[in-house]
Enzyme design. Structure first.
Site, PDB file in Angstrom:
ATOM      1  N   GLU A 187       0.813  -1.215   0.000  1.00  0.00           N
ATOM      2  CA  GLU A 187       0.000   0.000   0.000  1.00  0.00           C
ATOM      3  C   GLU A 187       0.847   1.265   0.000  1.00  0.00           C
ATOM      4  O   GLU A 187       0.444   2.281  -0.577  1.00  0.00           O
ATOM      5  CB  GLU A 187      -0.944  -0.003   1.202  1.00  0.00           C
ATOM      6  CG  GLU A 187      -2.044  -1.047   1.119  1.00  0.00           C
ATOM      7  CD  GLU A 187      -1.655  -2.394   1.721  1.00  0.00           C
ATOM      8  OE1 GLU A 187      -2.531  -3.269   1.826  1.00  0.00           O
ATOM      9  OE2 GLU A 187      -0.465  -2.554   2.086  1.00  0.00           O
TER      10      GLU A 187
ATOM     11  N   PHE B   3     -12.102  -6.930  13.626  1.00  0.00           N
ATOM     12  CA  PHE B   3     -10.977  -7.424  12.840  1.00  0.00           C
ATOM     13  C   PHE B   3     -10.606  -6.425  11.752  1.00  0.00           C
ATOM     14  O   PHE B   3     -11.453  -5.967  11.002  1.00  0.00           O
ATOM     15  CB  PHE B   3     -11.348  -8.775  12.215  1.00  0.00           C
ATOM     16  CG  PHE B   3     -10.269  -9.338  11.324  1.00  0.00           C
ATOM     17  CD1 PHE B   3      -9.052  -9.755  11.847  1.00  0.00           C
ATOM     18  CD2 PHE B   3     -10.469  -9.432   9.960  1.00  0.00           C
ATOM     19  CE1 PHE B   3      -8.053 -10.266  11.030  1.00  0.00           C
ATOM     20  CE2 PHE B   3      -9.472  -9.936   9.130  1.00  0.00           C
ATOM     21  CZ  PHE B   3      -8.260 -10.353   9.669  1.00  0.00           C
ATOM     22  N   GLN B   4      -9.341  -6.094  11.688  1.00  0.00           N
ATOM     23  CA  GLN B   4      -8.784  -5.143  10.723  1.00  0.00           C
ATOM     24  C   GLN B   4      -9.468  -3.772  10.798  1.00  0.00           C
ATOM     25  O   GLN B   4      -9.690  -3.112   9.786  1.00  0.00           O
ATOM     26  CB  GLN B   4      -8.832  -5.697   9.294  1.00  0.00           C
ATOM     27  CG  GLN B   4      -7.865  -6.861   9.094  1.00  0.00           C
ATOM     28  CD  GLN B   4      -7.615  -7.188   7.633  1.00  0.00           C
ATOM     29  OE1 GLN B   4      -8.463  -6.945   6.762  1.00  0.00           O
ATOM     30  NE2 GLN B   4      -6.447  -7.732   7.339  1.00  0.00           N
TER      31      GLN B   4
ATOM     32  N   LYS C 126     -17.843  -0.834   5.143  1.00  0.00           N
ATOM     33  CA  LYS C 126     -18.296  -1.885   4.230  1.00  0.00           C
ATOM     34  C   LYS C 126     -19.791  -1.811   3.958  1.00  0.00           C
ATOM     35  O   LYS C 126     -20.246  -2.015   2.816  1.00  0.00           O
ATOM     36  CB  LYS C 126     -17.930  -3.249   4.808  1.00  0.00           C
ATOM     37  CG  LYS C 126     -18.260  -4.410   3.888  1.00  0.00           C
ATOM     38  CD  LYS C 126     -17.822  -5.734   4.482  1.00  0.00           C
ATOM     39  CE  LYS C 126     -18.152  -6.884   3.533  1.00  0.00           C
ATOM     40  NZ  LYS C 126     -17.735  -8.191   4.107  1.00  0.00           N
TER      41      LYS C 126
ATOM     42  N   MET D 289      24.309   9.322   3.093  1.00  0.00           N
ATOM     43  CA  MET D 289      24.199  10.632   3.724  1.00  0.00           C
ATOM     44  C   MET D 289      24.439  10.542   5.224  1.00  0.00           C
ATOM     45  O   MET D 289      25.086  11.421   5.817  1.00  0.00           O
ATOM     46  CB  MET D 289      22.828  11.256   3.442  1.00  0.00           C
ATOM     47  CG  MET D 289      22.715  12.705   3.899  1.00  0.00           C
ATOM     48  SD  MET D 289      23.888  13.805   3.052  1.00  0.00           S
ATOM     49  CE  MET D 289      22.988  14.151   1.546  1.00  0.00           C
TER      50      MET D 289
END
Length: 582
Positions: free
Chosen positions: A53, A115-116, A165, A480
């Site tokens: 993602e 969940f999630q 959802k 760096m």
């Protein structure tokens, strides 16, 4: 005739089409399966399936920087949403328009640790321009319309829309608002005429004027107006990291980039100017150095569409709030019609002084016949591409060398994480850029450390037949950080050496993904590798084994004034200066 009812998932797709979206970057998951199912048969929207993602958001960011239009992301809830945060924060810091659509658990489960589930609205509140949690399917269409409006207008930025959802599964009539009016959000486009005149008068009176252009010039598309202003005044111009290409590098008035790794000429000009015109720049710390010694002799004029950016970091004598393109157009009109300069002799003395600074300390490096200098690689990328490539970068030494040794003539061909400094940005951004400009040559200039942070997106490039080129400046270090350790930590290289167990064989990695891998271990191999990579119509990793000791100069140490630069003294017999491609 009755309106056709659409599900929330169908409304989302229809809304994207109304906003003229053609490409969506995303990754599926449970609560967004209804949306992905609608995408499956859609002929107008192309879904680019990424491998992470974060990669999706960086791709949308690269797409947006090339096109100027919002990039679009679609991900699932919970970890899918939280994985977007680094990319969203990157876009927010650099004022990049984006709309991120995240899945969410059903509304009845929100707050129950389902969940999630993740409170992505709360998590991203500090790093989005605005965000929404949609709780009613009837609000979907106007919310998405507002999201695009907010992302595009004013100071651009990312907007997140959280989609439960049950909302995407419900159905209602589709009503698309043709206009948006948000009373609390009305960005000021035109500058106050009195302030514009005051700014123009100050500029016309100045004897040592300097224009400092920032990313706001790119966001507003004010390139022609900036060039006209510099031409009217015959005034030198320096551009920040975010504005490379907004003013042609070949123009004699161009001084390069200012700040921590800016040119000696640009930094000295700032510190000796009597009028500093900041155009679409927020004067961030990498540009200013020690703020109480920044531009000590200058009257400062700042033009920005975001009023919160005015006087945020440095004192400002004349503020002008408004869109850069509109304000510069008005200022140019005032300068041409009402104000005349009468200081040509003084102006020539100022320009002569600037030329002397440039000649005494140009951007240069020590060429070596035996070992590859990273600056040499960037120089050859510039020469062989004739300056026409879209360049993306990771973050670190590779970013600074790409900024210094590739000359940018046009806007929206330089893509780099400026404000957040996100390692792993450049490669997925290059994929997004290639989607936006299919026929362009796109090159990611990377380090061996940062390329590994989103290396999995090579699969995305291969599957979608995107011929992105990656030039890995492989110095076996987090360069760096190593540079700082050498200069300020007595060469104690704590956890910056990437030994053979930490650096993969990039040629084999490329081949494993179905791409092409090439390697150069000495200077004589650099040009053939670049030419072969550019010839191939496939994704290519170019692994350049570079001098690990090379450092980025000039360098302003932390807490110092920008005229207190550490400078490299090159060997005069082999010093190389960057030259423009004809």
């Amino acid at each position: 005739m009755a309106k056709k009812k659409l599900t929330g998932a169908q409304i989302i797709l229809e809304a994207l089409k109304r906003e003229k979206v053609s490409t969506v970057f995303g990754y599926p998951g449970g609560v967004v399966l209804g949306i992905f199912d609608e995408l499956y048969d859609d002929k107008e929207l192309k879904l680019i399936l990424t491998r992470h993602e974060q990669g999706a958001v960086h791709m949308a960011d690269g797409y947006a920087r090339v096109t100027g239009e919002p990039g679009v992301v679609l991900v699932t809830s919970g970890p899918g949403a939280t994985n977007t945060v680094t990319g969203i924060a990157t876009a927010y810091m650099d004022s990049i328009p984006m709309v991120v659509l995240t899945g969410q658990v059903p509304t009845v489960l929100i707050g129950n640790d389902a969940f999630q589930e993740a409170d992505i609205v709360g998590i991203t509140r500090p790093c989005t321009k605005y965000n929404y949690l949609v709780k009613d399917v009837k609000d979907l269409a106007p919310t998405i319309k507002e999201a695009f409006h907010i992302a595009r207008t004013g100071r651009p930025g990312p907007v997140l829309v959280d989609l439960p959802k049950d909302v995407t599964a419900a159905a209602c009539d589709f009503d698309w608002p043709e206009k948006i009016d948000i009373p609390s959000y009305r960005p000021k486009v035109a500058g106050n005429k009195q302030m514009v005149r005051q700014a123009a008068a100050a500029v016309a009176r100045a004897k040592k004027p300097l224009i400092l252009a920032g990313g706001g010039v790119v966001a507003s598309g004010a390139y022609a107006e900036l060039l006209e202003l510099a031409t009217i005044l015959n005034a030198p111009v320096t551009t920040t990291l975010m504005a490379l290409g907004a003013f042609p590098a070949s123009n004699p008035l161009y001084l390069g980039m200012p700040g921590m790794h800016g040119t000696y000429c640009a930094n000295m000009a700032i510190q000796n100017s009597d009028l500093l015109l900041g155009v679409g720049v927020r004067f961030e710390d990498r540009v200013t150095g020690k703020t109480n010694t920044f531009a000590p002799h200058a009257q400062i004029v700042q033009i920005d569409i975001d009023p919160t950016s005015i006087r945020k970091n440095v004192r400002v004598d004349i503020p002008v709030v408004g869109d850069i393109k509109h304000v510069l157009k008005d200022m140019n009109g005032v300068l041409k019609s009402e104000l005349k300069h009468k200081w040509d002799a003084v102006q020539q003395a100022w320009l002569k002084q600037i030329r002397q600074w440039n000649e005494s300390h140009p951007l240069t490096y020590d060429y070596d016949d035996e070992v590859i200098k990273p600056q040499y690689v960037v120089e050859k990328l510039y020469e062989i591409s004739k300056g026409n490539a879209i360049i993306t970068t990771e973050v670190g030494q590779n970013q600074m060398w790409a900024a210094q040794f590739y000359r940018y003539e046009k806007p929206r061909r330089w893509l780099s994480s400026g404000g957040l400094g996100t390692m792993g940005y450049g490669f997925p951004a290059a994929i997004g850029a290639q989607m936006a400009a299919p026929d362009a040559l796109v090159v990611d200039i990377a380090g061996d450390g940062s390329i590994q942070m989103n290396i999995q997106e090579l699969a995305t490039a291969v599957i979608n037949k995107l011929p992105v080129k990656v030039a890995i400046l492989n110095n076996q270090y987090l360069g760096m950080v190593r540079q700082w350790q050498e200069l300020f930590f007595e060469e104690r290289y704590a956890h910056t050496f990437l030994d053979s167990h930490m650096i993969p064989d990039f040629v084999k990695v490329a081949e494993a993904y179905g791409a092409v891998g090439l390697r150069a271990t000495k200077p004589s191999e650099v040009v053939p590798v670049i030419k072969e990579a550019f010839r191939l119509k496939k994704p290519v990793f170019m692994d350049f084994i570079c001098d690990w000791k090379e450092k980025v100069y000039p360098m302003v140490p932390a807490g110092a004034s920008i005229d207190q630069m550490l400078l490299q003294e090159p060997k005069k017999t082999k010093a190389r200066r960057l030259k423009a491609v004809k």
